[in-house]
Design a protein around this motif. Structure first.
Motif, PDB file in Angstrom:
ATOM      1  N   VAL A  89       0.840  -1.202   0.000  1.00 45.53           N
ATOM      2  CA  VAL A  89       0.000   0.000   0.000  1.00 45.53           C
ATOM      3  C   VAL A  89       0.875   1.252   0.000  1.00 45.53           C
ATOM      4  N   LEU A  90       1.889   1.279   0.867  1.00 48.96           N
ATOM      5  CA  LEU A  90       2.801   2.425   0.887  1.00 48.96           C
ATOM      6  C   LEU A  90       3.562   2.553  -0.428  1.00 48.96           C
ATOM      7  N   MET A  91       3.967   1.423  -0.994  1.00 51.01           N
ATOM      8  CA  MET A  91       4.678   1.452  -2.275  1.00 51.01           C
ATOM      9  C   MET A  91       3.790   2.081  -3.349  1.00 51.01           C
ATOM     10  N   GLU A  92       2.530   1.701  -3.384  1.00 48.65           N
ATOM     11  CA  GLU A  92       1.601   2.244  -4.376  1.00 48.65           C
ATOM     12  C   GLU A  92       1.345   3.731  -4.131  1.00 48.65           C
ATOM     13  N   GLN A  93       1.203   4.115  -2.876  1.00 44.50           N
ATOM     14  CA  GLN A  93       1.020   5.537  -2.567  1.00 44.50           C
ATOM     15  C   GLN A  93       2.240   6.342  -3.017  1.00 44.50           C
ATOM     16  N   ALA A  94       3.430   5.821  -2.740  1.00 43.83           N
ATOM     17  CA  ALA A  94       4.658   6.507  -3.148  1.00 43.83           C
ATOM     18  C   ALA A  94       4.716   6.627  -4.668  1.00 43.83           C
ATOM     19  N   ARG A  95       4.356   5.555  -5.366  1.00 32.21           N
ATOM     20  CA  ARG A  95       4.358   5.587  -6.830  1.00 32.21           C
ATOM     21  C   ARG A  95       3.411   6.674  -7.347  1.00 32.21           C
ATOM     22  N   CYS A  96       2.229   6.753  -6.781  1.00 34.43           N
ATOM     23  CA  CYS A  96       1.258   7.764  -7.213  1.00 34.43           C
ATOM     24  C   CYS A  96       1.765   9.178  -6.943  1.00 34.43           C
ATOM     25  N   ILE A  97       2.370   9.388  -5.778  1.00 33.53           N
ATOM     26  CA  ILE A  97       2.909  10.711  -5.447  1.00 33.53           C
ATOM     27  C   ILE A  97       3.989  11.102  -6.448  1.00 33.53           C
ATOM     28  N   ILE A 122       0.283  13.572   0.372  1.00 33.92           N
ATOM     29  CA  ILE A 122       1.693  13.401   0.754  1.00 33.92           C
ATOM     30  C   ILE A 122       1.807  13.335   2.278  1.00 33.92           C
ATOM     31  N   ALA A 123       1.075  14.215   2.969  1.00 37.76           N
ATOM     32  CA  ALA A 123       1.089  14.204   4.435  1.00 37.76           C
ATOM     33  C   ALA A 123       0.554  12.868   4.959  1.00 37.76           C
ATOM     34  N   THR A 127       2.532  10.095   7.277  1.00 39.75           N
ATOM     35  CA  THR A 127       1.980   9.585   8.535  1.00 39.75           C
ATOM     36  C   THR A 127       1.952   8.061   8.529  1.00 39.75           C
ATOM     37  N   GLU A 128       1.456   7.490   7.442  1.00 41.89           N
ATOM     38  CA  GLU A 128       1.378   6.029   7.330  1.00 41.89           C
ATOM     39  C   GLU A 128       2.780   5.410   7.307  1.00 41.89           C
ATOM     40  N   ALA A 130       5.447   6.649   8.693  1.00 38.77           N
ATOM     41  CA  ALA A 130       5.998   6.762  10.046  1.00 38.77           C
ATOM     42  C   ALA A 130       5.498   5.631  10.949  1.00 38.77           C
ATOM     43  N   GLN A 131       4.259   5.212  10.749  1.00 41.59           N
ATOM     44  CA  GLN A 131       3.711   4.138  11.571  1.00 41.59           C
ATOM     45  C   GLN A 131       4.423   2.805  11.326  1.00 41.59           C
ATOM     46  N   GLU A 132       4.973   2.625  10.140  1.00 47.87           N
ATOM     47  CA  GLU A 132       5.654   1.368   9.787  1.00 47.87           C
ATOM     48  C   GLU A 132       7.163   1.424   9.999  1.00 47.87           C
ATOM     49  N   ALA A 133       7.704   2.614  10.186  1.00 53.44           N
ATOM     50  CA  ALA A 133       9.153   2.821  10.177  1.00 53.44           C
ATOM     51  C   ALA A 133       9.781   2.630  11.557  1.00 53.44           C
ATOM     52  N   PRO A 134      11.087   2.309  11.576  1.00 53.21           N
ATOM     53  CA  PRO A 134      11.821   2.315  12.848  1.00 53.21           C
ATOM     54  C   PRO A 134      11.833   3.730  13.437  1.00 53.21           C
ATOM     55  N   GLN A 135      12.130   3.840  14.720  1.00 50.69           N
ATOM     56  CA  GLN A 135      11.982   5.095  15.461  1.00 50.69           C
ATOM     57  C   GLN A 135      12.661   6.298  14.802  1.00 50.69           C
ATOM     58  N   GLU A 136      13.937   6.175  14.410  1.00 50.49           N
ATOM     59  CA  GLU A 136      14.654   7.318  13.839  1.00 50.49           C
ATOM     60  C   GLU A 136      13.997   7.788  12.543  1.00 50.49           C
ATOM     61  N   LEU A 137      13.596   6.838  11.742  1.00 54.38           N
ATOM     62  CA  LEU A 137      12.955   7.154  10.468  1.00 54.38           C
ATOM     63  C   LEU A 137      11.556   7.712  10.698  1.00 54.38           C
ATOM     64  N   LYS A 138      10.893   7.212  11.701  1.00 55.23           N
ATOM     65  CA  LYS A 138       9.566   7.715  12.081  1.00 55.23           C
ATOM     66  C   LYS A 138       9.656   9.203  12.409  1.00 55.23           C
ATOM     67  N   LEU A 139      10.644   9.563  13.209  1.00 50.13           N
ATOM     68  CA  LEU A 139      10.824  10.960  13.593  1.00 50.13           C
ATOM     69  C   LEU A 139      11.113  11.838  12.379  1.00 50.13           C
ATOM     70  N   LEU A 140      11.908  11.330  11.465  1.00 52.07           N
ATOM     71  CA  LEU A 140      12.223  12.084  10.251  1.00 52.07           C
ATOM     72  C   LEU A 140      10.971  12.297   9.404  1.00 52.07           C
ATOM     73  N   ALA A 141      10.180  11.251   9.199  1.00 54.20           N
ATOM     74  CA  ALA A 141       8.965  11.376   8.392  1.00 54.20           C
ATOM     75  C   ALA A 141       7.994  12.372   9.018  1.00 54.20           C
ATOM     76  N   ILE A 142       7.840  12.327  10.323  1.00 54.62           N
ATOM     77  CA  ILE A 142       6.930  13.247  11.016  1.00 54.62           C
ATOM     78  C   ILE A 142       7.446  14.679  10.910  1.00 54.62           C
ATOM     79  N   ALA A 143       8.758  14.864  11.057  1.00 59.05           N
ATOM     80  CA  ALA A 143       9.339  16.208  10.954  1.00 59.05           C
ATOM     81  C   ALA A 143       9.140  16.790   9.558  1.00 59.05           C
ATOM     82  N   VAL A 144       9.353  15.983   8.526  1.00 54.46           N
ATOM     83  CA  VAL A 144       9.158  16.459   7.148  1.00 54.46           C
ATOM     84  C   VAL A 144       7.692  16.809   6.925  1.00 54.46           C
TER      85      VAL A 144
END
Length: 164
Positions: A89-97, A122-123, A127-128, A130-144
């Motif tokens: 699902v995330l892969m497809e969302q990324a492809r569409c973006i 994109i937001a 968010t989605e 970040a929910q699947e990502a490890p902590q450091e990556l989660k923080l980066l996605a939320i910050a962006v």
């Protein structure tokens, strides 16, 4: 016919030592997932990939915040890849973006104004993700995501793009 002969020889024990003593080759290792695997799902052709890399190198990496973001993403490259490959699902969302915004990338590369489409989508993706990502990556996605939405609210440019 050959199978019958081999079976008879094995039963008569004429081939058993050769079979027992011959090593069984291990299964070939599974190929490691790579960014090429992801690119096949995210990008339609090599021209798009070249344009995205050109944007990264000639625009994004020229700003302090852009360079920081690129470096952080490179440090987390394997984790990003794992999240995308493990979530169709995330892969497809990324492809569409990516597909929806290639025109904006081209505009920025030409020195024109590029407008990112579907900032809300994109937001949501960030968010989605970040929910699947490890902590450091989660923080980066939320910050962006927060920075993007803040820039949109103020009507400011975000890494060379205007946000709709």
């Amino acid at each position: 016919m050959i199978l019958l002969i081999l079976t008879k020889l094995i039963l008569r024990k004429e081939l058993q030592p050769a079979i027992v003593n011959s090593p069984i080759p291990p299964d070939p290792p599974e190929p490691e997932p790579s960014w090429n695997t992801a690119y096949e799902k995210l990008i339609f052709d090599s021209h798009q990939l070249r344009k995205l890399r050109k944007y990264r190198d000639e625009f994004l990496s020229k700003t302090k915040r852009g360079k920081l973001l690129v470096n952080l993403l490179y440090e987390s490259s394997e984790e990003v890849l794992d999240v995308l490959l493990n979530s169709p699902v995330l892969m497809e969302q990324a492809r569409c973006i990516i597909q929806d915004n290639m025109e904006a990338v081209q505009s920025v590369l030409r020195g024109d104004e590029g407008v990112l489409r579907n900032t809300g989508g994109i937001a949501y993706f960030l968010t989605e993700f970040a929910q699947e990502a490890p902590q450091e990556l989660k923080l980066l996605a939320i910050a962006v995501e927060k920075e993007m939405l803040h820039k949109q609210q103020k009507g400011e440019n975000f890494f060379g793009f205007w946000l709709n």
